[in-house]
Structures are given as structure tokens and as C-alpha cells.
Design an enzyme around this catalytic site. Structure first.
Site, PDB file in Angstrom:
ATOM      1  N   ARG A  55       0.817  -1.211   0.000  1.00 51.02           N
ATOM      2  CA  ARG A  55       0.000   0.000   0.000  1.00 51.02           C
ATOM      3  C   ARG A  55       0.851   1.261   0.000  1.00 51.02           C
ATOM      4  NH1 ARG A  55      -3.254  -1.191   4.123  1.00 51.02           N
ATOM      5  NH2 ARG A  55      -2.779   0.439   5.566  1.00 51.02           N
ATOM      6  N   TYR A 108     -14.368  21.770 -10.673  1.00 49.42           N
ATOM      7  CA  TYR A 108     -14.806  20.495 -11.250  1.00 49.42           C
ATOM      8  C   TYR A 108     -16.040  20.030 -10.461  1.00 49.42           C
ATOM      9  CZ  TYR A 108     -14.179  15.485 -12.428  1.00 49.42           C
ATOM     10  OH  TYR A 108     -14.329  14.190 -12.836  1.00 49.42           O
ATOM     11  N   ASP A 180      -6.157  22.268  -7.951  1.00 49.76           N
ATOM     12  CA  ASP A 180      -6.347  21.250  -8.977  1.00 49.76           C
ATOM     13  C   ASP A 180      -5.633  21.775 -10.224  1.00 49.76           C
ATOM     14  OD1 ASP A 180      -7.252  19.666 -11.105  1.00 49.76           O
ATOM     15  OD2 ASP A 180      -9.196  19.295 -10.156  1.00 49.76           O
ATOM     16  N   LYS A 205      -5.990  12.214 -17.149  1.00 49.53           N
ATOM     17  CA  LYS A 205      -6.117  13.091 -18.310  1.00 49.53           C
ATOM     18  C   LYS A 205      -4.810  13.099 -19.124  1.00 49.53           C
ATOM     19  CE  LYS A 205     -10.211  13.793 -16.692  1.00 49.53           C
ATOM     20  NZ  LYS A 205     -10.583  14.829 -15.747  1.00 49.53           N
TER      21      LYS A 205
HETATM   22  C1  LIG Z   1     -11.342  14.623 -14.583  1.00 49.03           C
HETATM   23  C2  LIG Z   1     -10.984  15.633 -13.579  1.00 49.03           C
HETATM   24  C3  LIG Z   1     -10.820  15.282 -12.248  1.00 49.03           C
HETATM   25  C4  LIG Z   1     -11.106  13.900 -11.727  1.00 49.03           C
HETATM   26  O1  LIG Z   1     -10.226  12.928 -12.190  1.00 49.03           O
HETATM   27  P1  LIG Z   1     -10.688  11.391 -12.281  1.00 49.03           P
HETATM   28  O2  LIG Z   1      -9.413  10.678 -12.527  1.00 49.03           O
HETATM   29  O3  LIG Z   1     -11.673  11.309 -13.378  1.00 49.03           O
HETATM   30  O4  LIG Z   1     -11.285  11.044 -10.950  1.00 49.03           O
HETATM   31  C5  LIG Z   1     -10.441  16.267 -11.364  1.00 49.03           C
HETATM   32  N1  LIG Z   1     -10.247  17.526 -11.767  1.00 49.03           N
HETATM   33  C6  LIG Z   1     -10.391  17.897 -13.033  1.00 49.03           C
HETATM   34  C7  LIG Z   1     -10.150  19.317 -13.409  1.00 49.03           C
HETATM   35  C8  LIG Z   1     -10.765  16.979 -13.982  1.00 49.03           C
HETATM   36  O5  LIG Z   1     -10.958  17.368 -15.248  1.00 49.03           O
END
Ligand SMILES: *Cc1c(COP(=O)(O)O)cnc(C)c1O
Length: 396
Positions: A55, A108, A180, A205
Site C-alpha cells: 500500500r 470540477y 487542482d 487526463k
Molecule cells: C477529470 C478531472 C478530475 C477527476 O479525475 P478522475 O481521474 O476522473 O477522478 C479532477 N479535476 C479535473 C479538473 C478533472 O478534469
């Protein structure tokens, strides 16, 4: 070293990679020790990159964490099974019952839902703030404000935040800042240089880049790394070695992919700018965009994700636009090699602290690595379908 070069080398230390170019997939739950001394050493250093228990990660995880840290500029990087998990992990590491959180209004959408549906019942109160508030955030701070959360550019509407101004206010009140940073990926913006404490990536992403992995990261500066690491570990967050391997593989081409996403996108935008159906294009590289000057100051480039607002259009019109596209597939997420389209008819429903000034529907595009002339032809056909339905509508 320039960033393009650093992407190639980041995390590929011989101690993780051995004789191969890529760090191999090392899958493990149990780590076995030769003797008591080795086990004691592992216990003492368990927060560092020392094999201890699955982990806490294996060589595959350690190498990828190193790579993200090196590129983003953090002191340590925790891995999570998704971007959303990185967001909840970072927030839960620094918030407790009775605390107050300042959350950017155009975050988001699942991040907002986390505040309202998970943090609130835990006794953590959220106040949403205008993305363009800058140093004005000082007026919203309460004695129990513990975290200021940023996302820049914001999801869907792409406002660029004054990150240094907000972080300076936070620091003077001893408040933790979490950003973020997914839109920028680890290379278009250096959040630690702008003063943030924690930077989150949905590695799902652009880092992975191939629409086949869920993965999140949260990097922290030296002051906040021990708490982020330990709380995330105790909450049980970890990621699969296979997914981390794919992320590390995706990372190597991030530089060239982003450059091409940017080139294709600017070409599509130039064409869209001539379309009479469009009220405004929401892209931070455009001079009229909210926060454009901050974008120029804090970012080294852009990518494939942006939105535009139509002057008018109901559900039927938007459906005609998005259905029947050849190259733009309909779907959530973004950051893969392929083009995507998403429609939103009620932006106001996703914000409470600010009022959205436009009436028409919003279309978000992710411009992939296809030839932009094919994408433009696809969009031209979509506008034709939109015009047809609006002409029929007016006639009827
Ligand atoms: C897609 C996204 C997330 C979440 O990521 P996941 O891997 O889909 O959980 C968080 N912040 C932004 C800006 C995103 O576009």
C-alpha cells in the site's frame, strides 16, 4: 535542463529501472525482509521510498512519484486510484470537523459535490468564492478557515485565477492552499513557484493521455508532505502498479502531445472565431478571456481543452450539434489523443457564488491529435445541422 528533456529522464533512476529503459511493473502486497535489521530499517523509513508494504508502493510507484515531483516541483507526491480520490485525500488530510473551507465556485463538478455531500455531513463548512476574487479572498477568511482550494483554469468556463495573490493571503493566515492543476498537467504551470502547498493532478487526463487509466496524484511542499502522505496512507489510498506503469509511459510523450494539442486547438479556435452562431469562446489564450493576463504571466502554454457559448439553442439544437459528428465523440473526461465534445445547457446550476452571464448553451471541446482540417470539417457540419434545426424552429 529544459522541460522537454526533464520529461524524458524524470524518475527513471537506475535504482528503480535496473537495466531497462522503463521502470518495470512491480506488483506487490507483501514485502519480505531478510532479517530483523532490514525490517526495522523499513519501519523507520516507511514514509520514504523504501519497500515496506504494497500500500505504500513499489519501485513502479516510487519512480512515478519522483517523476511528478520533479516536474511539478513538490517535495513528495502521493498516488491515488483516481483524480477524484486525490481531491478527497488532500482535503481530508487537512480538514476536520468544525473547519471552514473556501472552494472556488467553478470547480470540477464532483469536487463541489464532495463538499456538499461528504464534507458537510462531517461538520466541515464550505463557502464558494468567485474564481476572479484574487486578493479579495481575505474578506472571506474566518478564524476557522483551514483550506483554500483553487482550480485554474476552472472546469468548463476556464476562468484563470490569481494564484500568487490568493496564496499570499492564505500564507499570512496560516491557511493551506490546494490547487487542482490538471489542466496545466505537470508542465504548463509550476504551482509551487506560485505559492501553493498542494497540487493535484487527475493523471487520468494528459499524463496518461490514452483514455485507458484512472489515476490521481497530489504533490506537496516540504512543510505539508508528511501530513498529506500519512493521512492518505491511513485512508487506504493506493494505485495499481499496472496503471502507474501506463501513466509513466504516457508521461514520456506529454511534451510533444501537448504541443500538438495546442497547435491544433489554436487552429480550430481561429476558425470558430468567424462563426456567427458563437457568443464567446472561453479559452485563456484569447485576450478578452477572464484572467488572460494572469494566464500569460503564469502559464507556458495551453492544451486541447476549451469551451464556447452559443448565442442561442435549446436541447434539440444542441443535440443536433453533437449527434452525427465523425471525429468528436461524446463523452466526459479529456486529455486522451482523441477529440471529444460535451454540451451543457445550464452552467448556472454548477455555481452559487457568481452569476453566469450567458444565456446560450455551452459546448466544451477537447481537440485531439487528428488533423485539424478534419476536425474543422466536422464542426462545420455540426453548425449546418444547428442552423437547419433553428431555421425549422423559427419557421414552425
Ligand atoms: C477529470 C478531472 C478530475 C477527476 O479525475 P478522475 O481521474 O476522473 O477522478 C479532477 N479535476 C479535473 C479538473 C478533472 O478534469
Amino acid at each position: 535542463m529544459k522541460v522537454a528533456t526533464r520529461i524524458i529522464h524524470a524518475g527513471r533512476d537506475r535504482k528503480w529501472a535496473g537495466y531497462s529503459v522503463n521502470v518495470p511493473v512491480v506488483r506487490a502486497s507483501t514485502v519480505v525482509f531478510e532479517n530483523m535489521a532490514e525490517m526495522k530499517h523499513a519501519v523507520r523509513h516507511r514514509g520514504e521510498h523504501v519497500p515496506y508494504y504494497g500500500r505504500r508502493g513499489t519501485q513502479t510507484h516510487f519512480a512515478f512519484s519522483d517523476a511528478v515531483c520533479e516536474l511539478e516541483g513538490g517535495a513528495g507526491c502521493a498516488l491515488y486510484p483516481s483524480g477524484a480520490a486525490a481531491i478527497s485525500g488532500a482535503l481530508l488530510a487537512f480538514l476536520k470537523a468544525g473547519d471552514h473551507l473556501l472552494m472556488v465556485d467553478a470547480a470540477y463538478e464532483p469536487t463541489r459535490a464532495l463538499c456538499d455531500k461528504v464534507l458537510k455531513p462531517l461538520g466541515i463548512e464550505t463557502t464558494y468564492y468567485d474564481p476572479l476574487i484574487g486578493a479579495g479572498i481575505a474578506a472571506l477568511i474566518r478564524p476557522n478557515t483551514r483550506v483554500i482550494y483553487l482550480e485554474s483554469p476552472c472546469s468548463l468556463t476556464m476562468e484563470v485565477q490569481d494564484v500568487p495573490a490568493i496564496c499570499a493571503v492564505a500564507k499570512s493566515h496560516n491557511i493551506v492552499t490546494i490547487i487542482d492543476n490538471t489542466w496545466a498537467s505537470p508542465i504548463l504551470c509550476q504551482p509551487f513557484e506560485l505559492g501553493v502547498d498542494i497540487s493535484i493532478q487527475a493523471a487520468t487526463k494528459y499524463i496518461c493521455g490514452h483514455s485507458d487509466v484512472m489515476l490521481g496524484t497530489a504533490s506537496a511542499n516540504a512543510r505539508h508532505w508528511p501530513q498529506l502522505r500519512e493521512h492518505s496512507y491511513l485512508l487506504g489510498y493506493c494505485a495499481s502498479a499496472d496503471d502507474v506503469y501506463l501513466a509513466a509511459r504516457g508521461l514520456r510523450t506529454l511534451g510533444v502531445r501537448l504541443a500538438q494539442h495546442q497547435r491544433n486547438t489554436l487552429q480550430v479556435i481561429e476558425w470558430l472565431a468567424q462563426r456567427p452562431e458563437i457568443e464567446t469562446i472561453l479559452h485563456p489564450a484569447l485576450p478578452q478571456h477572464p484572467g488572460h493576463d494572469l494566464f500569460v504571466r503564469d502559464f507556458s502554454g495551453s492544451n486541447g481543452l476549451f469551451s464556447f457559448v452559443l448565442k442561442q439553442g435549446d436541447l434539440a439544437a444542441v443535440t443536433a450539434f453533437v449527434e452525427g459528428m465523425q471525429h468528436f465523440k461524446m463523452g466526459f473526461s479529456w486529455g486522451g489523443y482523441e477529440s471529444l465534445v460535451l454540451a451543457n445547457l445550464d452552467v448556472q446550476a454548477l455555481r452559487t457564488a457568481t452569476s453566469w452571464p450567458y444565456k446560450g448553451p455551452l459546448i466544451r471541446l477537447h481537440i485531439g491529435l487528428e488533423d485539424p482540417s478534419d476536425l474543422i470539417a466536422d464542426l462545420a457540419a455540426a453548425f449546418d445541422r444547428l442552423q437547419t434545426i433553428q431555421r425549422d424552429h423559427n419557421a414552425g
